[in-house]
Enzyme design. Structure first.
Site, PDB file in Angstrom:
ATOM      1  CG  LEU A 318      -1.993  -1.137   1.157  1.00  0.00           C
ATOM      2  CD1 LEU A 318      -2.147  -1.881   2.460  1.00  0.00           C
ATOM      3  CD2 LEU A 318      -3.324  -0.525   0.743  1.00  0.00           C
ATOM      4  CG  ASP A 319       3.899   1.148  -3.097  1.00  0.00           C
ATOM      5  OD1 ASP A 319       4.937   0.794  -2.535  1.00  0.00           O
ATOM      6  OD2 ASP A 319       3.363   0.483  -4.003  1.00  0.00           O
ATOM      7  CG  MET A 328       9.019   6.231  -0.954  1.00  0.00           C
ATOM      8  SD  MET A 328       8.283   4.692  -1.449  1.00  0.00           S
ATOM      9  CE  MET A 328       6.691   5.207  -2.024  1.00  0.00           C
ATOM     10  CG  ASN A 404      10.042  -3.297  -7.089  1.00  0.00           C
ATOM     11  OD1 ASN A 404       9.612  -2.910  -6.007  1.00  0.00           O
ATOM     12  ND2 ASN A 404       9.310  -3.999  -7.923  1.00  0.00           N
ATOM     13  CE1 TYR A 405       6.673  -1.966 -12.048  1.00  0.00           C
ATOM     14  CE2 TYR A 405       6.293  -3.234 -10.067  1.00  0.00           C
ATOM     15  CZ  TYR A 405       6.267  -3.126 -11.430  1.00  0.00           C
ATOM     16  OH  TYR A 405       5.838  -4.177 -12.188  1.00  0.00           O
TER      17      TYR A 405
HETATM   18  N1  ABN Z   1       6.874  -1.400  -3.035  1.00  0.00           N
HETATM   19  C1  ABN Z   1       7.205  -1.569  -1.693  1.00  0.00           C
HETATM   20  C2  ABN Z   1       8.234  -0.597  -1.182  1.00  0.00           C
HETATM   21  C3  ABN Z   1       8.091   0.737  -1.437  1.00  0.00           C
HETATM   22  C4  ABN Z   1       9.047   1.614  -0.951  1.00  0.00           C
HETATM   23  C5  ABN Z   1      10.104   1.164  -0.228  1.00  0.00           C
HETATM   24  C6  ABN Z   1      10.230  -0.184   0.029  1.00  0.00           C
HETATM   25  C7  ABN Z   1       9.288  -1.058  -0.467  1.00  0.00           C
HETATM   26 CU    CU Z   2       3.877  -4.028 -12.506  1.00  0.00          CU
END
Ligand code: ABN
Ligand code: CU
Length: 703
Positions: A318-319, A328, A404-405
């Site tokens: 749940l970013d 981030m 990662n994304y």
């Molecule tokens: N997608 C999970 C995540 C987001 C930010 C930092 C660590 C992990």
């Molecule tokens: Cu994807």
């Protein structure tokens, strides 16, 4: 925040009073952040506290509009904080008054865990590298103890694991191996998963699968130019530069965080959690500055993975609530993330110690050519009579990295009064190990994207929060379906059977609004108190969104419970002061049980929502079934939706945009066969020097 215990008579702190900010919605400045943390430190003197969140508590809509529209007082400057106190389970949150310089409230929450900050995440690798049990696991999978510096992890919040619940602040470390520090680790996932206590800074457990897999012997799959040159001998050649130039500068004006551009005016905010927040959006309709949206933002996300094998059920980020699209966010750079003539806004947060930290260039603001806005030519004079108008769009953007994304967020303002969000999804697939050597297959839950690499199926779902104010207060919402006539072929009403119409159903209650995407379906936010003089319909903004997959996780699953907003494509609830986050305030380690977030706001669904102050939450996104083309670094995948004015204007509101070319029939006749010269662009040229010039009025040249 009425749920917080008020501390009566709290003495003002010794911290010096501050100047008023330029605008009540402006994010906290560096000075305000420092003042707030000093006040909190003074209040908690003698205790060891760590700061987790320091952010503006935005004024209520009423307080804001009272100031803006009724000459009322400047709303109080209030800070929302979250802190951890050493040795005390859970967190404390509360409010600080930056006018009277005092802590207003403290709420102990023993069973909540706060958002993970970047600072919480960066130390995790060092913790796992030193842990003897992790070292042992690495040896089992073929990594000797003297190579622990080559072991990396993406530290995720544990999400929720019933073995620990919310009793400790936990991360699950998704572990990988790099042969070299320049390698991308995602082609070398390891098969075990250490659980780390964030505050104690130690590994408390390791999830070890029954089937063990040795670390991959393949070279890491990399993507930097040196890797491409090593592989192909050179980088792709043959592209000439395309430049964006604005010799006369930008056409937007900014006064602090207030934007004015091509009839739009609004406030650009930014916070640790939602990132960009657009507020008080108006459209100046020939002198009538008409409100459209009080506030729009992305308020939550979920990325649930589809492998049912333990412990992958825990992979559902749940970013926004767990890590924060603000925390981030990337510092953006000229000519790379943003091309053209750019204005940037910085973002300010507090670190664990309470000191202000700044992300430079967090928000990028610029304009781009947006193709055609409209065009018409008349066939009668070989298209000599014609008008062509090009579109310019204003883009407010940010990019955040969720381990990662990458999520690239582009809020586009268009000259026809529409607002379009483009999200580009790039970065790297989350991967797990596949034991090719033992004949392991990815099966239906994932895809082998590289030797020894399984990329699990997953979804990227976003919760868009819209607080409408279409043409003023008192708004309603409806669902609209393109629909074949109910009347049968041969009936007097539909004799020839070709009838169809836009079938609209206004939501009277919250229950009515719980709707799913269907092909041809849109939703309207409208002002039932106003009527378009021509169409007789209410002025509206239509939500046109067609990337709306259903949440695949089943009712009762962890994912389903923790994302109550993702059960429906649209849900409309009454506006209340603290209705921001539909998976709750403190998302990490929330079990998904209890009356929290969207589940609470929906309640029994009986709240009446017609002609009132409403919030629409819209779930959109994609289901991602990985393929080798997504690896080792994914080409950006677009997701988009539009909010379009319908029955809001009396005509195409962009007709007054200067056309690139306009020639009426009489002008075309007089001009004869002269070449068309653009009124707005002198930079376009023919690609090849020997291209014969064409006239404007004789399109059909005889050979
Ligand atoms: N997608 C999970 C995540 C987001 C930010 C930092 C660590 C992990
Ligand atoms: Cu994807």
């Amino acid at each position: 925040m009425n749920r917080l215990s008020q501390i009566a008579g709290q003495a003002a702190s010794s911290v010096a009073p501050l100047a008023k900010p330029a605008h009540p919605l402006d994010p906290l400045s560096v000075t305000e952040i420092k003042a707030a943390t000093d006040i909190i430190k003074e209040y908690f003197a003698g205790k060891t506290i760590a700061f987790n969140t320091i952010t503006l508590k935005e004024p209520t809509k009423r307080a804001y509009l009272n100031w803006k529209e009724n000459n009322g007082p400047f709303p109080p400057r209030i800070v929302y904080y979250v802190i951890l106190e050493q040795g005390v389970p859970g967190i404390k949150d509360g409010l600080v008054d930056l006018v009277n310089m005092q802590v207003l409230s403290v709420q102990p929450l023993a069973n909540s865990q706060p958002i993970l900050t970047v600072e919480d995440l960066v130390g995790t690798e060092e913790i796992i590298r030193k842990d003897p049990n992790v070292i042992k696991q690495c040896e089992i999978v073929g990594i000797p103890a003297n190579e622990m510096h080559k072991v990396y992890c993406d530290p995720w919040t544990i999400g929720y694991d019933e073995r620990w619940g919310a009793s400790k602040r936990l991360q699950q470390a998704l572990v990988y191996y790099r042969h070299d520090e320049d390698d991308s680790q995602y082609s070398h996932p390891l098969d075990f998963c250490p659980i780390v206590d964030t505050e104690e800074r130690k590994v408390i457990y390791i999830d070890i699968p029954n089937r063990r897999r040795k670390v991959s012997k393949h070279p890491n799959a990399n993507f930097y130019p040196k890797d491409m040159i090593a592989k192909y001998g050179k980088m792709r050649e043959g592209l000439t530069p395309i430049n964006v130039t604005q010799p006369e500068g930008v056409s937007f004006k900014m006064d602090g965080n207030l934007m004015q551009w091509n009839n739009f005016n609004f406030h650009i905010g930014f916070n640790y959690r939602e990132g960009i927040v657009l507020s008080d959006i108006h459209y100046n309709d020939h002198g009538n500055n008409r409100p459209i949206f009080h506030r729009i933002s992305l308020s939550e996300m979920i990325v649930p993975y589809g492998s049912p094998d333990f412990p992958h059920q825990r992979k559902h980020a749940l970013d926004i609530g767990e890590y924060g699209a603000g925390y981030m966010t990337n510092p953006l750079s000229l000519g790379c993330d943003c091309k053209g003539v750019i204005h940037y806004l910085d973002a300010h947060f507090a670190d664990r110690a309470g000191d202000p930290i700044t992300v430079k260039h967090a928000v990028c603001i610029h304009e781009e050519d947006d193709g055609l806005l409209f065009k018409h030519s008349d066939f009668r004079d070989s298209f000599g009579t014609s008008i062509v108008t090009r579109s310019t769009r204003l883009i407010i953007s940010q990019i955040f990295t969720a381990a990662n994304y990458e999520y690239c967020i582009y809020w586009n303002f268009l000259q026809d009064g529409a607002i379009r969000l483009d999200v580009k999804l790039t970065g790297i697939l989350n991967t797990y190990q596949l034991d090719d050597e033992a004949g392991e297959k990815s099966g239906k839950w994932g895809c082998r994207v590289y030797p020894n690499v399984n990329a699990h199926n997953h979804q990227h779902l976003f919760a868009l929060r819209i607080h409408p104010r279409i043409d003023g207060d008192g708004n309603s919402a409806s669902v609209v379906d393109g629909s074949a006539a109910e009347e049968p072929l041969g009936s007097p009403e539909n004799m020839y059977g070709n009838g169809f119409y836009a079938k609209s159903k206004t939501f009277k209650t919250v229950n009515d609004s719980l709707t799913q995407f269907e092909n041809g379906r849109t939703w309207d936010l409208f002002n039932p108190n106003k009527v378009n003089e021509y169409s007789g319909k209410h002025p509206s903004y239509k939500l046109v969104s067609f990337q709306c997959p259903p949440l695949f996780a089943k009712p009762g699953s962890l994912v389903y419970k923790r994302a109550p907003w993702a059960h429906n494509t649209v849900q409309v609830v009454k506006y209340e002061e603290d209705r921001f986050y539909p998976s709750g305030e403190h998302v990490p380690q929330w079990s998904g049980d209890g009356n929290i977030g969207m589940r609470k706001w929906i309640g029994d669904g009986s709240d009446e929502i017609e002609n009132s102050d409403i919030l629409m939450f819209h779930t959109f996104g994609i289901s991602h079934f990985p393929a080798p083309e997504d690896f080792p670094l994914m080409p950006a995948e677009p997701i988009t939706f539009m909010l379009r004015p319908r029955h809001f204007f009396l005509e195409n509101p962009a007709l007054d945009v200067l056309p690139s070319h306009a020639m009426t029939t009489s002008e075309a006749r007089k001009a004869g066969n002269k070449e068309i010269v653009s009124l707005t662009d002198t930079t376009s040229t023919y690609a090849f020097k020997d291209t014969p010039k064409q006239g404007c009025c004789s399109r059909f040249t005889k050979e």
